[in-house]
Scaffold this motif. Structure first.
Motif, PDB file in Angstrom:
ATOM      1  N   VAL A  60      -4.862   6.896  -3.036  1.00 56.23           N
ATOM      2  CA  VAL A  60      -4.824   7.800  -1.881  1.00 56.23           C
ATOM      3  C   VAL A  60      -3.922   7.176  -0.822  1.00 56.23           C
ATOM      4  N   PRO A  61      -2.819   7.867  -0.466  1.00 55.69           N
ATOM      5  CA  PRO A  61      -1.932   7.287   0.553  1.00 55.69           C
ATOM      6  C   PRO A  61      -2.654   7.159   1.888  1.00 55.69           C
ATOM      7  N   LEU A  62      -2.347   6.053   2.584  1.00 52.56           N
ATOM      8  CA  LEU A  62      -2.890   5.884   3.930  1.00 52.56           C
ATOM      9  C   LEU A  62      -2.185   6.847   4.877  1.00 52.56           C
ATOM     10  N   GLU A  63      -2.967   7.466   5.772  1.00 56.20           N
ATOM     11  CA  GLU A  63      -2.374   8.423   6.683  1.00 56.20           C
ATOM     12  C   GLU A  63      -1.521   7.724   7.736  1.00 56.20           C
ATOM     13  N   ASP A  64      -0.710   8.515   8.394  1.00 56.14           N
ATOM     14  CA  ASP A  64       0.226   8.038   9.425  1.00 56.14           C
ATOM     15  C   ASP A  64      -0.474   7.206  10.494  1.00 56.14           C
ATOM     16  N   LYS A  65      -1.723   7.574  10.803  1.00 58.25           N
ATOM     17  CA  LYS A  65      -2.402   6.918  11.930  1.00 58.25           C
ATOM     18  C   LYS A  65      -2.719   5.441  11.684  1.00 58.25           C
ATOM     19  N   TRP A  66      -2.579   4.976  10.447  1.00 57.55           N
ATOM     20  CA  TRP A  66      -2.872   3.571  10.159  1.00 57.55           C
ATOM     21  C   TRP A  66      -1.620   2.692  10.174  1.00 57.55           C
ATOM     22  N   ILE A  67      -0.467   3.322  10.313  1.00 55.20           N
ATOM     23  CA  ILE A  67       0.785   2.591  10.118  1.00 55.20           C
ATOM     24  C   ILE A  67       1.765   2.911  11.231  1.00 55.20           C
ATOM     25  N   LEU A  68       2.546   1.915  11.654  1.00 54.34           N
ATOM     26  CA  LEU A  68       3.732   2.188  12.459  1.00 54.34           C
ATOM     27  C   LEU A  68       4.934   2.041  11.545  1.00 54.34           C
ATOM     28  N   ILE A  69       5.651   3.126  11.370  1.00 53.16           N
ATOM     29  CA  ILE A  69       6.849   3.074  10.536  1.00 53.16           C
ATOM     30  C   ILE A  69       8.041   2.717  11.422  1.00 53.16           C
ATOM     31  N   PRO A  70       9.153   2.286  10.843  1.00 57.15           N
ATOM     32  CA  PRO A  70      10.272   1.773  11.648  1.00 57.15           C
ATOM     33  C   PRO A  70      10.726   2.728  12.746  1.00 57.15           C
ATOM     34  N   GLN A  71      10.744   4.040  12.472  1.00 54.25           N
ATOM     35  CA  GLN A  71      11.187   4.978  13.515  1.00 54.25           C
ATOM     36  C   GLN A  71      10.260   4.913  14.722  1.00 54.25           C
ATOM     37  N   GLU A  72       8.952   4.782  14.445  1.00 51.13           N
ATOM     38  CA  GLU A  72       7.984   4.702  15.541  1.00 51.13           C
ATOM     39  C   GLU A  72       8.153   3.401  16.320  1.00 51.13           C
ATOM     40  N   ILE A  99       0.840  -1.204   0.000  1.00 53.51           N
ATOM     41  CA  ILE A  99       0.000   0.000   0.000  1.00 53.51           C
ATOM     42  C   ILE A  99       0.875   1.254   0.000  1.00 53.51           C
ATOM     43  N   VAL A 100       0.305   2.332  -0.475  1.00 54.93           N
ATOM     44  CA  VAL A 100       0.992   3.621  -0.458  1.00 54.93           C
ATOM     45  C   VAL A 100       0.639   4.314   0.859  1.00 54.93           C
ATOM     46  N   ILE A 101       1.691   4.801   1.541  1.00 56.62           N
ATOM     47  CA  ILE A 101       1.462   5.393   2.862  1.00 56.62           C
ATOM     48  C   ILE A 101       2.140   6.755   2.971  1.00 56.62           C
ATOM     49  N   GLU A 102       1.646   7.547   3.899  1.00 57.19           N
ATOM     50  CA  GLU A 102       2.340   8.782   4.274  1.00 57.19           C
ATOM     51  C   GLU A 102       3.413   8.431   5.289  1.00 57.19           C
ATOM     52  N   ASP A 103       4.569   9.109   5.193  1.00 58.43           N
ATOM     53  CA  ASP A 103       5.664   8.856   6.132  1.00 58.43           C
ATOM     54  C   ASP A 103       6.336  10.184   6.438  1.00 58.43           C
ATOM     55  N   GLU A 104       6.018  10.717   7.640  1.00 58.51           N
ATOM     56  CA  GLU A 104       6.531  12.057   7.966  1.00 58.51           C
ATOM     57  C   GLU A 104       8.034  12.038   8.251  1.00 58.51           C
ATOM     58  N   SER A 105       8.629  10.834   8.309  1.00 58.89           N
ATOM     59  CA  SER A 105      10.076  10.789   8.559  1.00 58.89           C
ATOM     60  C   SER A 105      10.879  10.957   7.268  1.00 58.89           C
ATOM     61  N   LEU A 106      10.177  10.988   6.140  1.00 57.63           N
ATOM     62  CA  LEU A 106      10.883  11.185   4.868  1.00 57.63           C
ATOM     63  C   LEU A 106      11.303  12.644   4.734  1.00 57.63           C
ATOM     64  N   THR A 107      12.316  12.884   3.909  1.00 56.19           N
ATOM     65  CA  THR A 107      12.766  14.249   3.665  1.00 56.19           C
ATOM     66  C   THR A 107      11.599  15.064   3.102  1.00 56.19           C
ATOM     67  N   ASP A 108      11.373  16.200   3.738  1.00 62.02           N
ATOM     68  CA  ASP A 108      10.210  17.016   3.342  1.00 62.02           C
ATOM     69  C   ASP A 108      10.479  17.706   2.010  1.00 62.02           C
ATOM     70  N   LEU A 109       9.768  17.280   0.969  1.00 61.79           N
ATOM     71  CA  LEU A 109       9.933  17.857  -0.371  1.00 61.79           C
ATOM     72  C   LEU A 109       8.628  18.486  -0.844  1.00 61.79           C
ATOM     73  N   THR A 110       7.738  18.789   0.135  1.00 57.60           N
ATOM     74  CA  THR A 110       6.412  19.278  -0.259  1.00 57.60           C
ATOM     75  C   THR A 110       6.518  20.629  -0.983  1.00 57.60           C
ATOM     76  N   SER A 111       7.600  21.389  -0.688  1.00 62.79           N
ATOM     77  CA  SER A 111       7.771  22.673  -1.385  1.00 62.79           C
ATOM     78  C   SER A 111       8.027  22.445  -2.869  1.00 62.79           C
ATOM     79  N   LEU A 112       8.477  21.225  -3.207  1.00 65.78           N
ATOM     80  CA  LEU A 112       8.711  20.880  -4.617  1.00 65.78           C
ATOM     81  C   LEU A 112       7.537  20.096  -5.203  1.00 65.78           C
ATOM     82  N   ASN A 113       6.403  20.154  -4.448  1.00 59.68           N
ATOM     83  CA  ASN A 113       5.209  19.429  -4.886  1.00 59.68           C
ATOM     84  C   ASN A 113       5.376  17.905  -4.868  1.00 59.68           C
ATOM     85  N   LEU A 114       6.329  17.443  -4.025  1.00 56.01           N
ATOM     86  CA  LEU A 114       6.503  15.990  -3.881  1.00 56.01           C
ATOM     87  C   LEU A 114       6.062  15.610  -2.464  1.00 56.01           C
ATOM     88  N   PRO A 115       4.921  14.936  -2.322  1.00 50.80           N
ATOM     89  CA  PRO A 115       4.421  14.584  -0.989  1.00 50.80           C
ATOM     90  C   PRO A 115       5.332  13.556  -0.308  1.00 50.80           C
TER      91      PRO A 115
END
Lengths: 501, 415
Positions: A378-390, A327-343
């Motif tokens: 539609v990426p799944l939001e953070d609240k549905w996933i535990l990513i490795p950092q968490e 599945i496609v997920i959101e991961d806030e630990s990724l490098t923030d590239l939203t200013s470049l329109n890359l979520p």
């Protein structure tokens, strides 16, 4: 004829002589079971939902009657144990749990399997437990569902008026001896001669079950800044634990404390795979890949600019194929590239844990736009996933808590039940004394006899609680030279299944 | 009429489990007084059961014998690991026998024996921890055995018999360890075989090498009772399973094992009779109990049995006090056919020491005999593997049992 009567009389006498009952060489009489060096006359259990008997997403009457402390108290009763009271639940008249506050449902009733649909959902029934109908304790079972370690010392935790403010616990409100009581005060007011303390699970669990949306407060000892889904600082935990143990042992009581299981071994996090979406249509695969082509191309450009490592670009590159797909997920630990329109998105992998509750959204269409599918477009939001950092944060805190528990218990010569180890065994396969097999798997339709967990995926079912009670019994027998029998978990009910809901 | 007769016999045939699998060795009060060692004792109509060839050597032209016993038995169970304790509340069993012998001429004798060689009854405590294996069981079997004996000489007689076996089994057990209806009552199955019949045979030889010594050999064939049209009913079924656990037919086979016996008796003095019997019971035929249900929704119920053949050694003595009164005593050791790891509480048969006593009182044509058997079951700790609930699991503990069995018999003879 006289002779005949004499003979009959003789037979009757000999008959009376031998018509006694068969006897064992070592019958199970009262002196077989004993408390050893311990005194079970007043047993008080302190803890959270696991101590209360919570299962299938709530606390209900029949489940409470199979809480691990209640089972344990039943065994203690054979070795000098006294009465064991539990918080009032006689008003759970339909045995479905849940909670009402001034007539409004604030907690859903128990989860059941609807056999006609094959789904798991709250039972179609109205809760009848009204929080504002107080039934002041104290009770021998001081298990408070939802309590974190520091809640046991928190003033106002039993105050009805504090519930809307999020500062009180509805379960404790009902059972507190008075509205200003502390949980630990209510426990020691009973002058326990023996106690079990199993607390700390929620200090990491609420963070985990909310998908890591809270904060890891490690290093922050200011409780007033904590949110409900944060990880408690291990220093705070150790300090609180010391207070709890001091209070419980102040009058010489013996007891058992229990370690905190690794939350990633429970079915709430192990049931939904990271790649639960099968694709069978090449046209759909192509369309999905097209949809992410721009994102993938953008990543490469950012790498070329030196703003992103090639490794992270590879991690973030999204690709679909025929067969199972992550599945496609959101991961806030990724490098923030939203200013470049890359979520900040990527596809999940084996290092992520998908929450059981995500089952209800994965693969579902957005109600506003049927073209958009959760987990694919539609990426799944953070609240549905535990990513490795968490997961790392959770494990680090859990390990720190367990070190504190073991050290503090050792300092007071209090026995430790290693529930973390039991849960790891269950995660694989746990064989009970009679050869029955139990696992930490979620119900899949064919593993009914092996289930140790209930339908919320977090709490054991009564069989799991029986396994837990047995572990406490074994530790008590070993550490305090007692002899209590075990219970056989297989005689306890498994999960609730209804024909239709 | 036949149905009524069968019913009446079944009502009488009520036995209780006490030893030796489900073999019930109570086939004559005279012989029971002396350890049931009757293979080579040819002085009363009980030989119509023990050794029909012995009918040739009876002193009376016509004799009839009837007797009944009362079995008062109890099995106790305990398991220290789980603090399980239970016992049986068995009804008093009443096995019976009826023998008739008739010598038509110098060489030929006819006999008829109706008796209850097998049976078992165990009613365990309500809600006990083994109720998924057995709540209660009642097995009633009787044989009708007409025999023909031919006396070749004063030393040798041979006999052949036809056996018609009738059996009826009722067996209640819980579905598993935790299934209940909505009110928490355990869901259970009640199996009723109905009346099942099957034929078999017996062959025997009686030897009288001298006035003081007799020898007997008897063989009874195996008979497999094949319940083809049993009825299974289910009680306390939760709504969820109301379509699965519905009344259905079942079939099952239960073997009545073959038995070979050899005995010798001597009269060292006019008044003293000593008898020794050896019985070999071919229990190994009982490997599994398989219950097949007609309903496709129900898997067969399979329980491993793997019984072993058993030996029984019987030592009996009778002393004729005067021409009316005889006193008898005996001892025998009975082996359990149950093998380790297959010890199931539905037939909790233990190795046992058995002590018998008897008194006979002879009037003119009528004799009355009393017997008393005390069965002292040896404590045994064992288990059985139970299937049908996920991983097969062990159910076991320690069992102990005893039984006290008084009996009365009457014999009537015409010279």
């Amino acid at each position: 004829m006289k002779k005949l009567l004499y003979i009959l009389g003789l037979l009757a006498v000999s008959f009376g002589f031998v018509s006694c009952e068969p006897e064992f060489d070592n019958p199970l009489s009262e002196d077989v079971y004993h408390s050893g060096d311990a005194d079970f006359s007043t047993y008080v259990s302190v803890g959270n939902s696991l101590t209360a008997g919570y299962t299938n997403g709530t606390l209900y009457k029949s489940a409470q009657s199979m809480s691990f402390p209640k089972i344990l108290a039943g065994q203690m009763a054979l070795a000098g144990g006294g009465e064991f009271t539990q918080p009032f639940l006689d008003d759970d008249i339909n045995d479905v749990g849940g909670l009402l506050l001034f007539g409004n449902i604030i907690a859903a009733p128990k989860l059941v399997v609807d056999a006609s649909q094959g789904t798991v959902e709250p039972i179609n029934a109205m809760p009848t437990i009204e929080v504002s109908n107080l039934h002041p304790g104290p009770y021998n079972n001081m298990g408070v569902p939802g309590a974190k370690s520091f809640h046991l010392l928190a003033p106002g935790y039993g105050k009805l008026a504090n519930i809307p403010l999020g500062k009180a616990n509805p379960y404790y409100v009902r059972m507190a001896s008075n509205e200003n009581a502390l949980v630990i005060q209510d426990a020691i007011a009973q002058q326990p001669t023996f106690f079990t303390l199993w607390i700390g699970n929620n200090d990491v669990l609420s963070y985990a079950t909310s998908g890591g949306i809270g904060e890891d407060q490690t290093g922050n000892q200011d409780l007033t800044t904590y949110g409900p889904n944060d990880i408690t600082d291990p220093g705070v935990f150790a300090y609180v634990y010391q207070q709890l143990l001091d209070a419980l042992t102040a009058t010489g009581a013996k007891g058992v404390v229990a370690t905190i299981p690794d939350v990633s071994s429970i079915p709430f996090f192990t049931t939904i795979p990271y790649n639960p979406i099968p694709l069978t249509d090449q046209a759909q695969v192509d369309a999905l890949n097209n949809a992410y082509a721009q994102y993938n191309a953008g990543l490469l450009q950012v790498v070329a600019l030196g703003l992103l490592s090639p490794e992270e670009a590879a991690l973030r590159t999204i690709h679909f194929q025929l067969g199972a797909n992550a599945i496609v997920i959101e991961d806030e630990s990724l490098t923030d590239l939203t200013s470049l329109n890359l979520p900040s998105i990527r596809q999940a992998n084996a290092y992520d844990l998908v929450l059981l509750t995500a089952k209800s959204v994965i693969g579902q269409a957005d109600p506003n736009n049927p073209q958009l599918i959760y987990g694919l477009t539609v990426p799944l939001e953070d609240k549905w996933i535990l990513i490795p950092q968490e997961i790392t944060s959770i494990r680090a805190a859990t390990m720190a808590y367990n070190v504190a528990i073991e050290q503090l218990a050792a300092a007071k010569s209090i026995a430790v039940a290693d529930m973390a180890s039991i849960m790891l065994q269950l995660h694989d396969k746990l064989a009970t004394e009679d050869g029955s097999i139990y696992t930490a798997d979620y119900f899949n339709g064919s593993n009914l006899n092996e289930l140790a967990f209930g339908l919320d995926g977090v709490h054991p079912n009564p069989r799991g609680y029986a396994i837990i009670a047995n572990e406490f019994t074994k530790v008590i027998n070993r550490m305090y030279n007692a002899n209590m029998p075990l219970v056989n978990p297989s005689y306890y009910p498994t999960i609730p299944i209804v024909p239709s809901n | 009429m036949k149905k009524v007769l069968l019913l009446a016999l079944f009502m009488l045939a009520y036995t209780s489990i006490y030893a030796g699998g489900y073999r019930v060795a109570l086939q004559g009060q005279r012989m029971l007084g002396m350890a049931h060692a009757g293979l080579s004792v040819f002085d009363n109509p009980e030989t119509a059961f023990f050794n029909p060839a012995g009918m040739s050597f009876l002193k009376d032209k016509f004799a009839v014998s009837f007797g009944v016993s009362g079995i008062i038995s109890k099995v106790k169970f305990q398991n220290e690991l789980y603090n399980w304790q239970a016992e049986t509340q068995n009804p008093v069993g009443t096995p019976f026998y009826l023998y008739m012998t008739y010598q038509t001429d110098e060489h030929m004798s006819f006999g008829l024996a109706i008796y209850t060689p097998f049976g078992s009854s165990a009613v365990w405590d309500d809600g006990w921890t083994g109720s998924q294996i057995v709540r209660e069981i009642s097995m009633k079997v009787f044989y009708i055995q007409p025999s023909l004996a031919y006396k070749f000489s004063d030393m040798l007689s041979l006999s052949a018999s036809l056996i018609m076996a009738y059996g009826n089994i009722e067996y209640d057990k819980d579905i598993n360890r935790n299934l209940t209806d909505e009110e928490g009552n355990k869901t259970y199955a009640s199996l009723q075989s109905g009346t099942v019949s099957q034929a078999g045979y017996a062959l025997s030889m009686a030897l009288r090498p001298s006035d003081k010594v007799s020898i007997g050999v008897n063989y009874r064939s195996e008979i497999i009772l094949d319940a083809k049209y049993g009825t299974a009913e289910f009680y306390n079924v939760p709504d969820l399973l109301s379509q699965t656990l519905k009344k259905t037919a079942f079939s099952a086979k239960l073997p009545m094992p073959a038995e070979l016996g050899m005995g010798i008796s001597v009269r060292p003095t006019e008044k003293l009779l000593l008898a020794f019997d050896y019985n070999r019971t071919y229990w190994s035929v009982y490997e599994k109990l398989i219950i097949n249900f007609a309903s496709d929704d129900l898997d067969p119920s399979i329980a491993d049995k793997y019984y072993q053949n058993t030996n029984t050694y019987r030592f009996g003595a009778a002393y004729q006090v005067n021409d009316k009164l005889a006193v008898r005593a005996g001892y025998y050791y009975d082996e359990s056919p149950l093998t380790e790891g297959h010890f199931s509480p539905e037939t909790p048969s233990l190795d046992s020491n058995n002590y018998t006593f008897g008194i006979g009182y002879q009037m003119d044509r009528l004799a009355v005999d009393f017997s008393l058997l005390y069965v002292d079951g040896k404590e045994r700790t064992d288990y059985t593997i139970v299937r049908g609930e996920g991983t097969p699991y062990k159910f076991g503990g320690t069992y102990v049992s005893n039984a006290i069995i008084p009996g009365i018999g009457i014999t009537y003879k015409i010279k």
